[in-house]
Design a protein around this motif. Structure first.
Motif, PDB file in Angstrom:
ATOM      1  N   UNK A 185       0.898  -1.278   0.410  1.00 34.53           N
ATOM      2  CA  UNK A 185      -0.385   0.407  -0.276  1.00 34.53           C
ATOM      3  C   UNK A 185       0.831   1.029   0.111  1.00 34.53           C
ATOM      4  N   UNK A 186       1.826   1.027   0.714  1.00 34.81           N
ATOM      5  CA  UNK A 186       2.996   2.712   0.842  1.00 34.81           C
ATOM      6  C   UNK A 186       3.452   3.036  -0.491  1.00 34.81           C
ATOM      7  N   UNK A 187       3.348   2.233  -2.151  1.00 31.86           N
ATOM      8  CA  UNK A 187       3.278   2.275  -3.561  1.00 31.86           C
ATOM      9  C   UNK A 187       2.712   3.252  -3.786  1.00 31.86           C
ATOM     10  N   UNK A 188       1.861   3.334  -3.200  1.00 33.55           N
ATOM     11  CA  UNK A 188       0.775   4.211  -3.935  1.00 33.55           C
ATOM     12  C   UNK A 188       0.341   5.732  -2.640  1.00 33.55           C
ATOM     13  N   UNK A 205      13.482   2.010  -7.075  1.00 28.38           N
ATOM     14  CA  UNK A 205      13.778   3.069  -6.556  1.00 28.38           C
ATOM     15  C   UNK A 205      14.070   3.839  -5.502  1.00 28.38           C
ATOM     16  N   UNK A 206      12.409   4.120  -6.314  1.00 32.81           N
ATOM     17  CA  UNK A 206      11.677   5.351  -5.188  1.00 32.81           C
ATOM     18  C   UNK A 206      10.861   3.987  -3.436  1.00 32.81           C
ATOM     19  N   UNK A 207      10.603   2.529  -4.895  1.00 37.20           N
ATOM     20  CA  UNK A 207       9.318   2.141  -3.890  1.00 37.20           C
ATOM     21  C   UNK A 207       7.854   3.017  -3.438  1.00 37.20           C
ATOM     22  N   UNK A 208       7.913   3.591  -5.189  1.00 33.93           N
ATOM     23  CA  UNK A 208       6.386   4.518  -4.862  1.00 33.93           C
ATOM     24  C   UNK A 208       6.520   4.722  -6.194  1.00 33.93           C
TER      25      UNK A 208
END
Length: 227
Positions: A75-78, A205-208
């Protein structure tokens, strides 16, 4: 023996997910073709895109909720990152404008169909904008960068995941244009592959997913303008 079976199953898990995605896409198209043959009518392009988009959205939602427990930080990717989103959007806009193709096709475009008069701006026009600018980027980025890439990273390696997910992304966008030469088709395929690798690398790289969303929306926005 059981641990070996589990390891064997896990190694091939991302491949199964990818195959399922492609087979499901092909199945939806076949169902549409059959309906057109049986009932002697044809779906409009907007209806085709909307139907495929909704069904694939449901499939991606299934994968998302299934792997939400497996990947605790999925969920943190969003989490929206304005800087990454704007950066991805502007980079793709600049690249396409500098290429020279986008300005030419935009200038040659007939924008009368985009008139915002009450009689012209109907639901099909709304679908023509919503599907490529919202639904399609969401489905593709969530699946390829949010789920599939995570599986390949876990069971193989980050470099393999980035390259292969970029390749898979390019494959689903294989659509030769009328009159397109073989050379242009090959170059456009490698360009999409490079785009896929870029988006996968930045996401890893950004996890996003914000950069990938911005880049993807900019690409589809200009494609919509170019017709």
């Amino acid at each position: 023996m059981e641990s070996k079976n589990i390891k064997f199953r896990n190694i091939f898990e991302p491949w199964g997910v990818l195959i399922c995605f492609f087979l499901f896409s092909a199945l939806i198209l076949q169902i549409q073709f059959k309906l057109e043959d049986i009932y002697r009518f044809r779906f409009s392009n907007e209806a085709n895109n909307a139907i495929i988009g909704i069904v694939m959205f449901l499939l991606v939602c299934f994968f998302f909720f299934y792997y939400m427990k497996k990947f605790v930080n999925l969920l943190s990717m969003f989490k929206f990152n304005a800087g990454l989103f704007v950066g991805g959007f502007l980079i793709q806009i600049v690249v396409l404008l500098l290429s020279g193709f986008a300005p030419y096709f935009i200038l040659m475009r007939d924008f009368s169909e985009f008139s915002l008069t009450a009689g012209n701006f109907q639901m099909n026009m709304l679908m023509k904008m919503i599907v490529p600018l919202i639904i399609a980027p969401m489905i593709e980025e969530v699946f390829f960068r949010g789920i599939l890439q995570r599986l390949f990273v876990e069971y193989y390696s980050p470099s393999f995941a980035i390259i292969f997910c970029g390749l898979s992304f390019a494959v689903i966008h294989l659509a030769p244009l009328p009159g397109e030469t073989h050379l242009v088709f090959i170059l456009s395929f490698f360009a999409r592959w490079f785009h896929g690798i870029l988006l996968s690398a930045v996401t890893y790289k950004t996890k996003n997913l914000s950069f990938a969303f911005g880049f993807h929306i900019a690409n589809n926005f200009l494609a919509l303008l170019m017709g």
